[in-house]
Design a protein around this motif. Sequence first.
Motif, PDB file in Angstrom:
ATOM      1  N   MET A   1      -5.946 -13.523  -0.423  1.00 23.79           N
ATOM      2  CA  MET A   1      -6.108 -12.105  -0.738  1.00 23.79           C
ATOM      3  C   MET A   1      -5.951 -11.230   0.517  1.00 23.79           C
ATOM      4  O   MET A   1      -5.355 -10.174   0.459  1.00 23.79           O
ATOM      5  N   MET A   2      -6.490 -11.714   1.619  1.00 23.04           N
ATOM      6  CA  MET A   2      -6.425 -10.909   2.842  1.00 23.04           C
ATOM      7  C   MET A   2      -4.989 -10.768   3.340  1.00 23.04           C
ATOM      8  O   MET A   2      -4.665  -9.819   4.038  1.00 23.04           O
ATOM      9  N   ALA A   3      -4.120 -11.700   2.952  1.00 20.34           N
ATOM     10  CA  ALA A   3      -2.716 -11.595   3.348  1.00 20.34           C
ATOM     11  C   ALA A   3      -2.040 -10.408   2.670  1.00 20.34           C
ATOM     12  O   ALA A   3      -1.020  -9.912   3.145  1.00 20.34           O
ATOM     13  N   LEU A   4      -2.605  -9.927   1.570  1.00 18.61           N
ATOM     14  CA  LEU A   4      -2.057  -8.769   0.858  1.00 18.61           C
ATOM     15  C   LEU A   4      -2.397  -7.442   1.529  1.00 18.61           C
ATOM     16  O   LEU A   4      -1.709  -6.453   1.301  1.00 18.61           O
ATOM     17  N   ILE A   5      -3.429  -7.431   2.335  1.00 16.67           N
ATOM     18  CA  ILE A   5      -3.901  -6.173   2.933  1.00 16.67           C
ATOM     19  C   ILE A   5      -2.797  -5.472   3.731  1.00 16.67           C
ATOM     20  O   ILE A   5      -2.593  -4.264   3.546  1.00 16.67           O
ATOM     21  N   PRO A   6      -2.048  -6.145   4.587  1.00 14.38           N
ATOM     22  CA  PRO A   6      -0.975  -5.426   5.299  1.00 14.38           C
ATOM     23  C   PRO A   6       0.086  -4.842   4.364  1.00 14.38           C
ATOM     24  O   PRO A   6       0.557  -3.721   4.581  1.00 14.38           O
ATOM     25  N   ILE A   7       0.440  -5.563   3.314  1.00 16.78           N
ATOM     26  CA  ILE A   7       1.431  -5.049   2.356  1.00 16.78           C
ATOM     27  C   ILE A   7       0.876  -3.833   1.625  1.00 16.78           C
ATOM     28  O   ILE A   7       1.557  -2.811   1.479  1.00 16.78           O
ATOM     29  N   LEU A   8      -0.365  -3.924   1.186  1.00 16.31           N
ATOM     30  CA  LEU A   8      -1.001  -2.795   0.501  1.00 16.31           C
ATOM     31  C   LEU A   8      -1.155  -1.600   1.440  1.00 16.31           C
ATOM     32  O   LEU A   8      -1.035  -0.449   1.010  1.00 16.31           O
ATOM     33  N   THR A   9      -1.391  -1.885   2.711  1.00 17.82           N
ATOM     34  CA  THR A   9      -1.494  -0.816   3.708  1.00 17.82           C
ATOM     35  C   THR A   9      -0.163  -0.073   3.828  1.00 17.82           C
ATOM     36  O   THR A   9      -0.131   1.160   3.912  1.00 17.82           O
ATOM     37  N   LEU A  10       0.944  -0.817   3.820  1.00 19.07           N
ATOM     38  CA  LEU A  10       2.263  -0.170   3.866  1.00 19.07           C
ATOM     39  C   LEU A  10       2.494   0.700   2.634  1.00 19.07           C
ATOM     40  O   LEU A  10       3.032   1.815   2.746  1.00 19.07           O
ATOM     41  N   PHE A  11       2.099   0.214   1.464  1.00 20.51           N
ATOM     42  CA  PHE A  11       2.252   1.022   0.248  1.00 20.51           C
ATOM     43  C   PHE A  11       1.368   2.267   0.282  1.00 20.51           C
ATOM     44  O   PHE A  11       1.774   3.340  -0.171  1.00 20.51           O
ATOM     45  N   ALA A  12       0.174   2.143   0.860  1.00 23.33           N
ATOM     46  CA  ALA A  12      -0.704   3.312   0.999  1.00 23.33           C
ATOM     47  C   ALA A  12      -0.095   4.322   1.967  1.00 23.33           C
ATOM     48  O   ALA A  12      -0.178   5.535   1.753  1.00 23.33           O
ATOM     49  N   ALA A  13       0.534   3.817   3.031  1.00 25.80           N
ATOM     50  CA  ALA A  13       1.223   4.715   3.972  1.00 25.80           C
ATOM     51  C   ALA A  13       2.373   5.425   3.267  1.00 25.80           C
ATOM     52  O   ALA A  13       2.555   6.642   3.418  1.00 25.80           O
ATOM     53  N   LEU A  14       3.140   4.683   2.489  1.00 27.89           N
ATOM     54  CA  LEU A  14       4.256   5.284   1.759  1.00 27.89           C
ATOM     55  C   LEU A  14       3.756   6.360   0.792  1.00 27.89           C
ATOM     56  O   LEU A  14       4.285   7.478   0.770  1.00 27.89           O
TER      57      LEU A  14
END
Length: 162
Positions: A1-14
């Motif tokens: 699950m923690m591996a998803l955090i960077p990807i989700l962070t990019l989507f939040a930035a977008l």
Amino acid sequence: MMALIPILTLFAALGSGLMAGLFFAFSSFVMAALARLPAEQGIAAMNSINVTILNLSFGLAFFGTAILCLGLGVAGLMRWSDQGSLWLVSGSVLFLVGTIAVTMIFNVPLNDALAVANPASPEGAVVWTRYLAEWLPWNHVRMLTSAGALISFILAYARQAG
């Protein structure tokens, strides 16, 4: 699950960046252009914008980013010692409070009042004048907090990736 955090962070930035750009357009020229129109035309144009903006792409950017912020903010708090957590929480708070809450508390009620105003009446002109004076400063807040969230999520990602 923690591996998803960077990807989700990019989507939040977008999502934050998309919202910052939208609000920037309104703060920079859209509202100034509408203010130059006679009240009846300005009201009609803004009411049309307020109806047509409620679509899938806006909903994904606006509400999807809010959902991401809820999750990322909680993740940042739960894993406070992890790199980038402060920026995750900061970006989430900026977006949820400065963008979502400000929209719901200030901008939407002004939009609702404009929607029921009679554009051809003297009262409609008063509502339009009030709308322009009150709506735009809150839009500036949304623009700045969305941009702040974007920066925070970029910094969070940089810390996560580093």
